[in-house]
Design a protein around this motif. Structure first.
Motif, PDB file in Angstrom:
ATOM      1  N   PRO A 278       0.798  -1.235   0.000  1.00 24.10           N
ATOM      2  CA  PRO A 278       0.000   0.000   0.000  1.00 24.10           C
ATOM      3  C   PRO A 278       0.825   1.277   0.000  1.00 24.10           C
ATOM      4  CG  PRO A 278      -0.944  -1.591   1.520  1.00 24.10           C
ATOM      5  CD  PRO A 278       0.355  -2.165   1.070  1.00 24.10           C
ATOM      6  N   VAL A 279       2.058   1.220   0.516  1.00 21.74           N
ATOM      7  CA  VAL A 279       2.923   2.392   0.498  1.00 21.74           C
ATOM      8  C   VAL A 279       3.819   2.396  -0.738  1.00 21.74           C
ATOM      9  CG1 VAL A 279       4.733   3.664   1.712  1.00 21.74           C
ATOM     10  CG2 VAL A 279       2.903   2.560   3.006  1.00 21.74           C
ATOM     11  N   VAL A 280       4.429   1.250  -1.043  1.00 17.14           N
ATOM     12  CA  VAL A 280       5.350   1.175  -2.181  1.00 17.14           C
ATOM     13  C   VAL A 280       4.679   1.636  -3.466  1.00 17.14           C
ATOM     14  CG1 VAL A 280       6.763  -0.374  -3.597  1.00 17.14           C
ATOM     15  CG2 VAL A 280       6.665  -0.689  -1.117  1.00 17.14           C
ATOM     16  N   SER A 281       3.449   1.237  -3.677  1.00 17.26           N
ATOM     17  CA  SER A 281       2.747   1.564  -4.920  1.00 17.26           C
ATOM     18  C   SER A 281       2.438   3.043  -5.060  1.00 17.26           C
ATOM     19  CB  SER A 281       1.436   0.770  -5.000  1.00 17.26           C
ATOM     20  OG  SER A 281       0.566   1.119  -3.936  1.00 17.26           O
ATOM     21  N   GLU A 282       2.530   3.807  -3.956  1.00 10.65           N
ATOM     22  CA  GLU A 282       2.197   5.222  -3.999  1.00 10.65           C
ATOM     23  C   GLU A 282       3.371   6.110  -4.426  1.00 10.65           C
ATOM     24  OE1 GLU A 282      -0.735   6.709  -3.443  1.00 10.65           O
ATOM     25  OE2 GLU A 282      -1.738   4.788  -3.160  1.00 10.65           O
ATOM     26  N   ILE A 283       4.604   5.571  -4.496  1.00 16.80           N
ATOM     27  CA  ILE A 283       5.761   6.374  -4.902  1.00 16.80           C
ATOM     28  C   ILE A 283       5.553   6.852  -6.331  1.00 16.80           C
ATOM     29  CG2 ILE A 283       8.242   6.362  -5.325  1.00 16.80           C
ATOM     30  CD1 ILE A 283       7.623   6.241  -2.407  1.00 16.80           C
ATOM     31  N   PRO A 284       5.542   8.172  -6.599  1.00 17.60           N
ATOM     32  CA  PRO A 284       5.121   8.687  -7.901  1.00 17.60           C
ATOM     33  C   PRO A 284       6.194   8.694  -8.977  1.00 17.60           C
ATOM     34  CG  PRO A 284       5.487  10.506  -6.393  1.00 17.60           C
ATOM     35  CD  PRO A 284       5.704   9.243  -5.608  1.00 17.60           C
ATOM     36  N   VAL A 285       7.463   8.453  -8.637  1.00 25.02           N
ATOM     37  CA  VAL A 285       8.533   8.457  -9.636  1.00 25.02           C
ATOM     38  C   VAL A 285       9.053   7.035  -9.795  1.00 25.02           C
ATOM     39  CG1 VAL A 285      10.824   9.343 -10.209  1.00 25.02           C
ATOM     40  CG2 VAL A 285       9.161  10.837  -9.095  1.00 25.02           C
ATOM     41  N   GLU A 286       9.016   6.540 -11.021  1.00 24.90           N
ATOM     42  CA  GLU A 286       9.343   5.138 -11.265  1.00 24.90           C
ATOM     43  C   GLU A 286      10.752   4.789 -10.803  1.00 24.90           C
ATOM     44  OE1 GLU A 286       9.384   1.854 -14.915  1.00 24.90           O
ATOM     45  OE2 GLU A 286       8.852   3.945 -15.301  1.00 24.90           O
ATOM     46  N   ALA A 287      11.729   5.660 -11.087  1.00 31.16           N
ATOM     47  CA  ALA A 287      13.108   5.362 -10.699  1.00 31.16           C
ATOM     48  C   ALA A 287      13.230   5.228  -9.188  1.00 31.16           C
ATOM     49  CB  ALA A 287      14.040   6.460 -11.216  1.00 31.16           C
ATOM     50  N   VAL A 288      12.512   6.071  -8.446  1.00 32.12           N
ATOM     51  CA  VAL A 288      12.559   6.015  -6.987  1.00 32.12           C
ATOM     52  C   VAL A 288      11.824   4.774  -6.481  1.00 32.12           C
ATOM     53  CG1 VAL A 288      11.970   7.229  -4.854  1.00 32.12           C
ATOM     54  CG2 VAL A 288      12.725   8.513  -6.855  1.00 32.12           C
ATOM     55  N   ARG A 289      10.706   4.461  -7.115  1.00 31.95           N
ATOM     56  CA  ARG A 289       9.944   3.265  -6.728  1.00 31.95           C
ATOM     57  C   ARG A 289      10.770   1.998  -6.943  1.00 31.95           C
ATOM     58  NH1 ARG A 289       5.765   4.595  -9.228  1.00 31.95           N
ATOM     59  NH2 ARG A 289       6.028   3.381 -11.143  1.00 31.95           N
ATOM     60  N   GLU A 290      11.497   1.932  -8.052  1.00 36.10           N
ATOM     61  CA  GLU A 290      12.341   0.770  -8.319  1.00 36.10           C
ATOM     62  C   GLU A 290      13.477   0.678  -7.308  1.00 36.10           C
ATOM     63  OE1 GLU A 290      13.564   1.272 -12.333  1.00 36.10           O
ATOM     64  OE2 GLU A 290      11.668   0.586 -13.187  1.00 36.10           O
ATOM     65  N   GLN A 291      14.042   1.832  -6.940  1.00 36.96           N
ATOM     66  CA  GLN A 291      15.092   1.828  -5.930  1.00 36.96           C
ATOM     67  C   GLN A 291      14.549   1.355  -4.588  1.00 36.96           C
ATOM     68  OE1 GLN A 291      18.160   1.996  -6.019  1.00 36.96           O
ATOM     69  NE2 GLN A 291      18.893   2.572  -3.988  1.00 36.96           N
ATOM     70  N   LEU A 292      13.337   1.762  -4.243  1.00 39.90           N
ATOM     71  CA  LEU A 292      12.722   1.306  -3.007  1.00 39.90           C
ATOM     72  C   LEU A 292      12.571  -0.205  -3.020  1.00 39.90           C
ATOM     73  CD1 LEU A 292      11.332   1.819  -0.312  1.00 39.90           C
ATOM     74  CD2 LEU A 292       9.214   2.276  -1.556  1.00 39.90           C
ATOM     75  N   GLN A 293      12.156  -0.762  -4.146  1.00 43.29           N
ATOM     76  CA  GLN A 293      12.028  -2.212  -4.263  1.00 43.29           C
ATOM     77  C   GLN A 293      13.371  -2.897  -4.053  1.00 43.29           C
ATOM     78  OE1 GLN A 293       9.319  -3.897  -4.433  1.00 43.29           O
ATOM     79  NE2 GLN A 293       7.767  -2.961  -5.708  1.00 43.29           N
ATOM     80  N   ARG A 294      14.451  -2.333  -4.615  1.00 42.40           N
ATOM     81  CA  ARG A 294      15.776  -2.924  -4.450  1.00 42.40           C
ATOM     82  C   ARG A 294      16.230  -2.855  -2.993  1.00 42.40           C
ATOM     83  NH1 ARG A 294      16.764  -0.186  -9.430  1.00 42.40           N
ATOM     84  NH2 ARG A 294      17.805   1.545  -8.356  1.00 42.40           N
ATOM     85  N   LEU A 295      15.951  -1.728  -2.345  1.00 40.45           N
ATOM     86  CA  LEU A 295      16.340  -1.589  -0.947  1.00 40.45           C
ATOM     87  C   LEU A 295      15.562  -2.565  -0.051  1.00 40.45           C
ATOM     88  CD1 LEU A 295      16.472   2.308  -0.765  1.00 40.45           C
ATOM     89  CD2 LEU A 295      18.428   0.759  -0.572  1.00 40.45           C
ATOM     90  N   LEU A 296      14.296  -2.733  -0.347  1.00 41.95           N
ATOM     91  CA  LEU A 296      13.502  -3.702   0.400  1.00 41.95           C
ATOM     92  C   LEU A 296      14.038  -5.103   0.220  1.00 41.95           C
ATOM     93  CD1 LEU A 296       9.854  -2.445  -0.262  1.00 41.95           C
ATOM     94  CD2 LEU A 296      11.025  -2.507   1.941  1.00 41.95           C
ATOM     95  N   GLU A 297      14.365  -5.464  -1.008  1.00 44.01           N
ATOM     96  CA  GLU A 297      14.878  -6.808  -1.289  1.00 44.01           C
ATOM     97  C   GLU A 297      16.193  -7.024  -0.528  1.00 44.01           C
ATOM     98  OE1 GLU A 297      14.753 -10.558  -3.158  1.00 44.01           O
ATOM     99  OE2 GLU A 297      13.265  -8.943  -3.231  1.00 44.01           O
ATOM    100  N   ARG A 298      17.062  -6.025  -0.543  1.00 41.26           N
ATOM    101  CA  ARG A 298      18.348  -6.171   0.150  1.00 41.26           C
ATOM    102  C   ARG A 298      18.165  -6.340   1.641  1.00 41.26           C
ATOM    103  NH1 ARG A 298      21.283  -2.783   2.992  1.00 41.26           N
ATOM    104  NH2 ARG A 298      20.022  -0.979   2.415  1.00 41.26           N
ATOM    105  N   LYS A 299      17.295  -5.549   2.236  1.00 38.58           N
ATOM    106  CA  LYS A 299      17.127  -5.618   3.686  1.00 38.58           C
ATOM    107  C   LYS A 299      16.434  -6.912   4.100  1.00 38.58           C
ATOM    108  CE  LYS A 299      17.048  -2.476   6.545  1.00 38.58           C
ATOM    109  NZ  LYS A 299      16.769  -1.418   7.538  1.00 38.58           N
TER     110      LYS A 299
END
Length: 435
Positions: free
Chosen positions: A411-432
């Protein structure tokens, strides 16, 4: 140029640094006053978290920025976070901004998007009206310390009736553990304007091995009928203490949207608050966090209602691993006279280890009768029935748990409005999540 603060509370050093940077007299005086205050005020005291035990004064020394001539010259850590083709971008490296760009179209409409230090010199009368008005410099030692030494930063101003259709982006990073890294973000949206701002605050973990402190303040002013969407991801290194205070002041029929990813590897104190002064003002806050190893995290979201028919919604979701500890506070305060106000909050913590700790504390403070308010809080482990259901369809247990976690945070990840930032968030989540 490198100027060391003798101590984080030294008036003479703070004034000397401000003058060496050519700051206006009003700002020089503000910094001096703040440095004195920092020597007398206590640290903030978030619920159930003793942050005074952290390393809070490793603020380093000012490092004069070296600007780059083009985006292609930015370090890789910044370049990978930038949305492709963006013209509207500010990049801060350690103590100062090294790149700033704004499209000619937005500039012609009167939009200002630059670093805050430049704005203090070029738009001093405008900045002075708002700087340290939402977050006062004398609230506690953190706000005073930050006021004395903040650097770089962001200033975003949107004139009346201007609709900024594309997100404005900032990348703020540190790769020198001896440099002060303390950005201040100031956003002013005039009546009936609309803007989306997104930033990423990161550490070059290969370069930062010693302790550091990141004191950061965000102030947002939403005038009547304006709408501001503010998205931020913090991913600072394990040796750091991230102390971030965000506050919005919202007038009649204004709206603030907060989207926050607290994904630091080190200790974190994060406070995000909306002050709903105006009638019909609204706030929507979504926060996610992932804790690992021995992290300590204090995450607070708050809404203070003064306006009639004001509305707030707060959602916080945290995933805790290893022996990480998180105190998650949601505070809804409805003041006397805020009739027909509505405040809703939900805090959910997902535990991945028996040694992890997560406390969810919903707090409702109601001083008016004719209102509605509600809260929900839960702390639990991954549901074994959900895991079994997915495994029955050929998915491994590890992948099943990962899917459930991503669904929990979606519900939070999907709200990030910039694709590059959203993809980075996904990578950071995967790493952690994978450690």
């Amino acid at each position: 140029m490198s100027i060391q603060l003798t101590t984080p509370t030294d008036r003479e050093s703070a004034i000397s640094l401000a003058r060496s940077k050519g700051e206006p007299n009003w700002l020089v005086e503000l910094r001096g006053e703040a440095a004195e205050l920092a020597g007398t005020l206590p640290w903030p005291k978030p619920e159930k978290m003793r942050i005074e035990r952290w390393n809070l004064t490793a603020v380093g020394q000012y490092e004069a920025p070296v600007k780059v001539e083009s985006i292609s010259e930015l370090p890789a850590i910044a370049g990978e976070l930038i949305a492709e083709g963006t013209e509207n971008l500010v990049v801060q490296r350690n103590s100062g901004v090294i790149w700033s760009g704004l499209s000619a179209d937005l500039a012609a409409k009167g939009v200002i998007f630059t670093d805050l230090e430049t704005a203090c010199r070029e738009h001093g009368e405008l900045v002075q009206q708002y700087l340290f008005q939402a977050v006062k410099k004398d609230e506690d030692k953190l706000t005073a310390l930050h006021a004395a030494l903040w650097n770089g930063g962001i200033f975003l101003y949107v004139p009346k009736n201007v609709d900024v259709e594309v997100p404005l982006q900032a990348v703020l990073f540190n790769d020198n553990q001896e440099a002060t890294f303390a950005p201040h973000i100031l956003i002013v949206a005039e009546s009936n304007s609309r803007v989306t701002y997104v930033d990423t605050v990161v550490t070059d973990k290969s370069a930062i091995t010693a302790g550091f402190t990141h004191p950061s303040i965000v102030e947002v002013f939403v005038k009547g009928g304006a709408q501001v969407s503010f998205g931020t991801i913090h991913a600072l290194g394990e040796t750091g203490a991230d102390l971030s205070v965000r506050r919005a002041v919202v007038e009649n029929d204004g709206r603030i949207e907060w989207i926050i990813g607290d994904l630091n590897d080190g200790n974190t104190m994060s406070e995000t608050k909306s002050v709903l002064n105006g009638q019909g003002s609204t706030s929507d806050t979504k926060v996610i966090s992932v804790g690992q190893k021995s992290q300590n995290m204090s995450l607070t979201t708050a809404a203070q209602h003064f306006g009639k028919n004001s509305d707030s919604n707060m959602v916080t979701r945290a995933v805790m691993k290893d022996s990480a500890s998180a105190i998650i506070n949601g505070v809804t305060k409805i003041e006397h006279g805020a009739t027909k106000a509505n405040g809703v909050q939900a805090e959910k913590v997902l535990m991945l280890s028996p040694k992890a700790r997560g406390d969810a504390n919903p707090i409702l403070l109601i001083d008016e009768d004719d209102v509605t308010a509600g809260h929900a809080a839960s702390v639990g482990q991954v549901n074994p029935e959900q895991v079994y259901y997915l495994m029955a369809r050929g998915i491994t247990k590890q992948d099943a748990e990962r899917l459930i976690i991503y669904g929990f945070l979606a519900p939070v990840v999907s709200e990030i409005p910039v694709e590059a930032v959203r993809e980075q968030l996904q990578r950071l989540l995967e790493r952690k999540l994978q450690g």
